[in-house]
Design a protein around this motif. Structure first.
Motif, PDB file in Angstrom:
ATOM      1  N   LEU A  32     -14.400  -9.326  -8.211  1.00 32.01           N
ATOM      2  CA  LEU A  32     -13.737  -8.147  -7.781  1.00 32.01           C
ATOM      3  C   LEU A  32     -13.215  -7.390  -8.890  1.00 32.01           C
ATOM      4  N   ARG A  33     -12.679  -8.082  -9.865  1.00 35.20           N
ATOM      5  CA  ARG A  33     -11.930  -7.216 -11.066  1.00 35.20           C
ATOM      6  C   ARG A  33     -13.047  -6.529 -11.782  1.00 35.20           C
ATOM      7  N   THR A  34     -14.247  -7.242 -12.016  1.00 35.05           N
ATOM      8  CA  THR A  34     -15.316  -6.261 -12.597  1.00 35.05           C
ATOM      9  C   THR A  34     -15.679  -5.207 -11.971  1.00 35.05           C
ATOM     10  N   ILE A  35     -15.885  -5.553 -10.690  1.00 33.28           N
ATOM     11  CA  ILE A  35     -16.263  -4.095  -9.716  1.00 33.28           C
ATOM     12  C   ILE A  35     -15.429  -2.995  -9.830  1.00 33.28           C
ATOM     13  N   ARG A  36     -13.930  -3.485  -9.683  1.00 36.58           N
ATOM     14  CA  ARG A  36     -12.619  -2.487  -9.713  1.00 36.58           C
ATOM     15  C   ARG A  36     -12.707  -1.767 -11.184  1.00 36.58           C
ATOM     16  N   ASP A  37     -13.087  -2.533 -12.413  1.00 36.71           N
ATOM     17  CA  ASP A  37     -13.250  -2.030 -13.567  1.00 36.71           C
ATOM     18  C   ASP A  37     -14.444  -0.992 -13.520  1.00 36.71           C
ATOM     19  N   LEU A  38     -15.290  -1.103 -12.882  1.00 34.83           N
ATOM     20  CA  LEU A  38     -16.618  -0.108 -12.733  1.00 34.83           C
ATOM     21  C   LEU A  38     -16.125   1.182 -12.022  1.00 34.83           C
ATOM     22  N   LEU A  39     -15.224   1.267 -11.272  1.00 36.34           N
ATOM     23  CA  LEU A  39     -14.689   2.424 -10.405  1.00 36.34           C
ATOM     24  C   LEU A  39     -14.104   3.372 -11.308  1.00 36.34           C
ATOM     25  N   PRO A  40     -14.478   4.643 -10.923  1.00 33.55           N
ATOM     26  CA  PRO A  40     -13.308   5.672 -11.458  1.00 33.55           C
ATOM     27  C   PRO A  40     -11.944   5.504 -10.999  1.00 33.55           C
ATOM     28  N   SER A  41     -10.983   5.793 -11.720  1.00 30.56           N
ATOM     29  CA  SER A  41      -9.741   5.971 -11.681  1.00 30.56           C
ATOM     30  C   SER A  41      -9.264   6.635 -10.256  1.00 30.56           C
ATOM     31  N   GLU A  42      -9.816   7.617  -9.761  1.00 31.95           N
ATOM     32  CA  GLU A  42      -9.512   8.343  -8.601  1.00 31.95           C
ATOM     33  C   GLU A  42      -9.896   7.383  -7.453  1.00 31.95           C
ATOM     34  N   LEU A  43     -11.078   6.829  -7.526  1.00 34.16           N
ATOM     35  CA  LEU A  43     -11.558   6.034  -6.528  1.00 34.16           C
ATOM     36  C   LEU A  43     -10.666   4.553  -6.280  1.00 34.16           C
ATOM     37  N   GLN A  44     -10.262   4.046  -7.466  1.00 34.01           N
ATOM     38  CA  GLN A  44      -9.510   2.889  -7.545  1.00 34.01           C
ATOM     39  C   GLN A  44      -8.086   3.297  -6.733  1.00 34.01           C
ATOM     40  N   LEU A  86      -6.073   1.929   0.585  1.00 36.78           N
ATOM     41  CA  LEU A  86      -6.790   1.473   1.635  1.00 36.78           C
ATOM     42  C   LEU A  86      -6.405   0.165   1.925  1.00 36.78           C
ATOM     43  N   ILE A  87      -6.421  -0.618   0.730  1.00 39.64           N
ATOM     44  CA  ILE A  87      -6.255  -2.068   0.818  1.00 39.64           C
ATOM     45  C   ILE A  87      -4.681  -2.276   1.154  1.00 39.64           C
ATOM     46  N   ARG A  88      -3.707  -1.513   0.809  1.00 37.55           N
ATOM     47  CA  ARG A  88      -2.369  -1.590   1.067  1.00 37.55           C
ATOM     48  C   ARG A  88      -1.887  -1.283   2.533  1.00 37.55           C
ATOM     49  N   GLU A  89      -2.950  -0.147   3.190  1.00 39.41           N
ATOM     50  CA  GLU A  89      -2.586   0.074   4.637  1.00 39.41           C
ATOM     51  C   GLU A  89      -3.145  -1.158   5.425  1.00 39.41           C
TER      52      GLU A  89
END
Length: 129
Positions: free
Chosen positions: A68-80, A86-89
């Motif tokens: 999950l951390r690797t996938i997160r690092d591949l995402l652009p900062s806006e999408l992160q 979304l996760i917080r909600e």
């Protein structure tokens, strides 16, 4: 990011996804075997949750977190930022559902100040003085 770096990252991501999928399939098999044994009325041997089992499961959780951390690092900062919101909600929603369910299980307060338990009698606190 160079093309070889991107390919290396994608190869690493593919390997982690494959390892996570194998771990998930193994957990599913173990759960199915445990359910079958329970349905057959078999009692698991004493101490069935050995330290080795716990460390294996911890390693699998660690691998999933790393994926999950690797996938997160591949995402652009806006999408992160959007995914984080979304996760917080979703977590707020889960907390609200759990709170509602606990309140429902405890029983709603009755008109006379007591609480009604599911299928049980009304209970009222009587002060001792």
């Amino acid at each position: 990011m160079t093309d070889t770096t991107a390919n290396d990252s994608l190869d690493e991501l593919r390997e982690r996804i494959r390892a996570t999928q194998e771990a998930a399939e193994r957990l599913h098999r173990e759960a199915a075997e445990a359910n079958a044994a329970e349905a057959a009325g078999e009692v698991p041997p004493a101490g069935w949750a050995t330290p080795q089992d716990r460390s294996e499961k911890a390693d699998e959780v660690h691998a999933l977190a790393l994926l999950l951390r690797t996938i997160r690092d591949l995402l652009p900062s806006e999408l992160q930022a959007q995914v984080n919101a979304l996760i917080r909600e979703l977590l707020i929603l889960v907390r609200a559902i759990i709170d509602w369910w606990v309140l429902h299980l405890e029983g709603a307060p009755g008109r006379d100040g007591g609480t009604a338990t599911a299928g049980g009698p009304r209970v009222q606190d009587i002060p001792i003085g």
